[in-house]
Design an enzyme around this catalytic site. Sequence first.
Site, PDB file in Angstrom:
ATOM      1  N   HIS A   1      -5.863   3.015  -4.086  1.00 15.01           N
ATOM      2  CA  HIS A   1      -5.852   3.150  -2.625  1.00 15.01           C
ATOM      3  C   HIS A   1      -6.192   4.599  -2.255  1.00 15.01           C
ATOM      4  CE1 HIS A   1      -4.896   2.013   1.419  1.00 15.01           C
ATOM      5  NE2 HIS A   1      -3.774   2.710   1.504  1.00 15.01           N
TER       6      HIS A   1
ATOM      7  N   ASP B   1       0.824  -1.217   0.000  1.00 13.51           N
ATOM      8  CA  ASP B   1       0.000   0.000   0.000  1.00 13.51           C
ATOM      9  C   ASP B   1       0.859   1.268   0.000  1.00 13.51           C
ATOM     10  OD1 ASP B   1      -2.057  -1.769   0.221  1.00 13.51           O
ATOM     11  OD2 ASP B   1      -2.952  -0.885   2.022  1.00 13.51           O
ATOM     12  N   ASP B   2       0.226   2.356  -0.395  1.00 12.17           N
ATOM     13  CA  ASP B   2       0.746   3.736  -0.229  1.00 12.17           C
ATOM     14  C   ASP B   2       1.836   4.134  -1.230  1.00 12.17           C
ATOM     15  OD1 ASP B   2      -0.940   3.505   1.899  1.00 12.17           O
ATOM     16  OD2 ASP B   2       0.561   3.901   3.466  1.00 12.17           O
TER      17      ASP B   2
ATOM     18  N   HIS C   1      -5.134   9.765   0.019  1.00 11.28           N
ATOM     19  CA  HIS C   1      -4.907   9.032   1.264  1.00 11.28           C
ATOM     20  C   HIS C   1      -5.135   9.936   2.477  1.00 11.28           C
ATOM     21  CE1 HIS C   1      -3.485   6.003   4.050  1.00 11.28           C
ATOM     22  NE2 HIS C   1      -3.291   5.160   3.032  1.00 11.28           N
TER      23      HIS C   1
ATOM     24  N   HIS D   1       3.740  -2.279   3.174  1.00 12.54           N
ATOM     25  CA  HIS D   1       3.755  -0.907   2.662  1.00 12.54           C
ATOM     26  C   HIS D   1       4.956  -0.608   1.778  1.00 12.54           C
ATOM     27  CE1 HIS D   1       0.677  -0.593   5.792  1.00 12.54           C
ATOM     28  NE2 HIS D   1       0.184   0.397   5.060  1.00 12.54           N
TER      29      HIS D   1
HETATM   30 ZN    ZN Z   1      -2.646   3.161   3.130  1.00 13.54          ZN
END
Ligand code: ZN
Length: 300
Positions: free
Chosen positions: A154, A104-105, A158, A259
């Site tokens: 995602h 993620d991210d 964010h 991540h």
């Molecule tokens: Zn995230």
Amino acid sequence: MGELTPERRVRINRIKKILVRTNFTVLFVLLAACIGLLIKTMVLSERIDKANEELANAKKKLEEVSEVKPDDNEEDKEIETEDLSDVSVNPELVYEKIAYLTFDDGPSENTGNILDILDKYNVKATFFVNGKEGEVHEERYRQIVERGHSIGLHSYTHNFSQVYESIESFSQDTERIHTYIQTVTGVDTHLYRFPGGSSTTRTTHMQEYIDYIHSNGYEYFDWNVSSGDASSVSMSPEAIVENVMNGVTGKNRIIVLMHDSAAKDTTVEALPIIIENLFNEGYEILPIVETTTPVHHAVN
Ligand code: ZN
């Protein structure tokens, strides 16, 4: 009956001689022609024999080739197409234990490092990305796709308070990141992961957003194994590996949360060990695709 005059006799003899000579000449010519034909026939038959021999050799070679190759090829093809069709139908029916690694991210300064490790193990993963602008990031999105991984959304920003402010802001954010990724990579992705997961306490309207996701052709994927790498920047690679392997125990289908972040070098350090441990535990590591059965958290 008249007597033959000597003159006539001489003439007749001359004619006879001419006839005989002509006959001989004709005979000689015919004989020569026959001999010529005979020689030609012999030469030709020799050539035919030679040609037949060559043909036989060629046939033999062809048989040898066709005996070995086409059969093998067909077998290979059959196996290949069988495998491919099975996997394209549903790998979850083929493999007993499947692990989906998710990052993620990203993208980030570590995207390249993560991709290199995945390449080294010939493993495909899933990147749930945010909207990051600029050529360097655009190249990272493209690398994710070009190197065979799944790309999912995602949210663009964010930013919890922004993304979850209202259904309008949520839908705007989702379409923004969807369009952005499609423009940069050409991939029309319908994989989604909520910032914080669908169990996040950052909103009380999660069910509305879930309905939006489903009614717009997306599917969302939570996780059932957390690497814990989000909890603290200084988490050691050993602790990350331990978190994952503890979470894996007793599960045949796992979606692992990790991540892709510049600050998370230890995730990169832990990744090879995680992959090796999962292989040792008998997991097939696959990218999430639209037909993958999702993991959904309980909505708070
Ligand atoms: Zn995230």
